[in-house]
Motif scaffolding. Structure first.
Motif, PDB file in Angstrom:
ATOM      1  N   SER A  18      39.657  54.544  33.110  1.00 30.50           N
ATOM      2  CA  SER A  18      40.461  54.952  34.264  1.00 30.50           C
ATOM      3  C   SER A  18      41.258  56.219  33.957  1.00 30.50           C
ATOM      4  O   SER A  18      41.462  57.053  34.835  1.00 30.50           O
ATOM      5  CB  SER A  18      41.393  53.825  34.695  1.00 30.50           C
ATOM      6  N   SER A  24      37.740  54.037  39.198  1.00 30.14           N
ATOM      7  CA  SER A  24      38.514  53.000  39.868  1.00 30.14           C
ATOM      8  C   SER A  24      38.109  51.635  39.334  1.00 30.14           C
ATOM      9  O   SER A  24      36.928  51.310  39.249  1.00 30.14           O
ATOM     10  CB  SER A  24      38.263  53.057  41.370  1.00 30.14           C
ATOM     11  N   LEU A  25      39.086  50.822  38.970  1.00 24.23           N
ATOM     12  CA  LEU A  25      38.809  49.497  38.426  1.00 24.23           C
ATOM     13  C   LEU A  25      39.203  48.401  39.394  1.00 24.23           C
ATOM     14  O   LEU A  25      39.500  47.282  39.008  1.00 24.23           O
ATOM     15  CB  LEU A  25      39.564  49.321  37.100  1.00 24.23           C
ATOM     16  N   ASP A  26      39.206  48.717  40.682  1.00 27.79           N
ATOM     17  CA  ASP A  26      39.623  47.754  41.692  1.00 27.79           C
ATOM     18  C   ASP A  26      38.560  46.690  41.967  1.00 27.79           C
ATOM     19  O   ASP A  26      38.875  45.583  42.351  1.00 27.79           O
ATOM     20  CB  ASP A  26      39.950  48.474  43.000  1.00 27.79           C
ATOM     21  N   GLU A  27      37.319  47.017  41.778  1.00 31.23           N
ATOM     22  CA  GLU A  27      36.213  46.136  42.119  1.00 31.23           C
ATOM     23  C   GLU A  27      35.732  45.385  40.881  1.00 31.23           C
ATOM     24  O   GLU A  27      35.350  45.997  39.890  1.00 31.23           O
ATOM     25  CB  GLU A  27      35.068  46.966  42.689  1.00 31.23           C
ATOM     26  N   SER A  30      31.796  45.763  40.039  1.00 28.50           N
ATOM     27  CA  SER A  30      31.307  47.132  39.912  1.00 28.50           C
ATOM     28  C   SER A  30      30.610  47.317  38.564  1.00 28.50           C
ATOM     29  O   SER A  30      31.098  46.867  37.528  1.00 28.50           O
ATOM     30  CB  SER A  30      32.480  48.106  40.030  1.00 28.50           C
ATOM     31  N   THR A  33      32.803  49.173  35.991  1.00 28.70           N
ATOM     32  CA  THR A  33      33.821  48.342  35.365  1.00 28.70           C
ATOM     33  C   THR A  33      33.233  47.534  34.212  1.00 28.70           C
ATOM     34  O   THR A  33      33.806  47.474  33.123  1.00 28.70           O
ATOM     35  CB  THR A  33      34.432  47.378  36.403  1.00 28.70           C
TER      36      THR A  33
END
Length: 57
Positions: A18, A24-27, A30, A33
């Protein structure tokens, strides 16, 4: 010990991804990730093995 090192590596890999690559590490599901977590775990485990590898008697 390997389990704890893997968790630390996954967190470290996600954080570095990140910061360095602006990923983005929201999912959770993914692919990015997961790859960052696996890569970080492998790096931490390799470093641990180099420092505290098997001792030859």
């Amino acid at each position: 010990m390997t389990l704890l090192l893997g968790i630390v590596g996954a967190l470290l890999g996600g954080w570095l991804g990140s910061v360095l690559f602006n990923v983005s590490l929201d999912e959770f599901w993914s692919l990015q990730t997961w790859l960052l977590a696996i890569g970080g775990s492998i790096i931490v485990l390799l470093i641990w093995g180099l420092i505290f590898g098997r001792k030859r008697v």
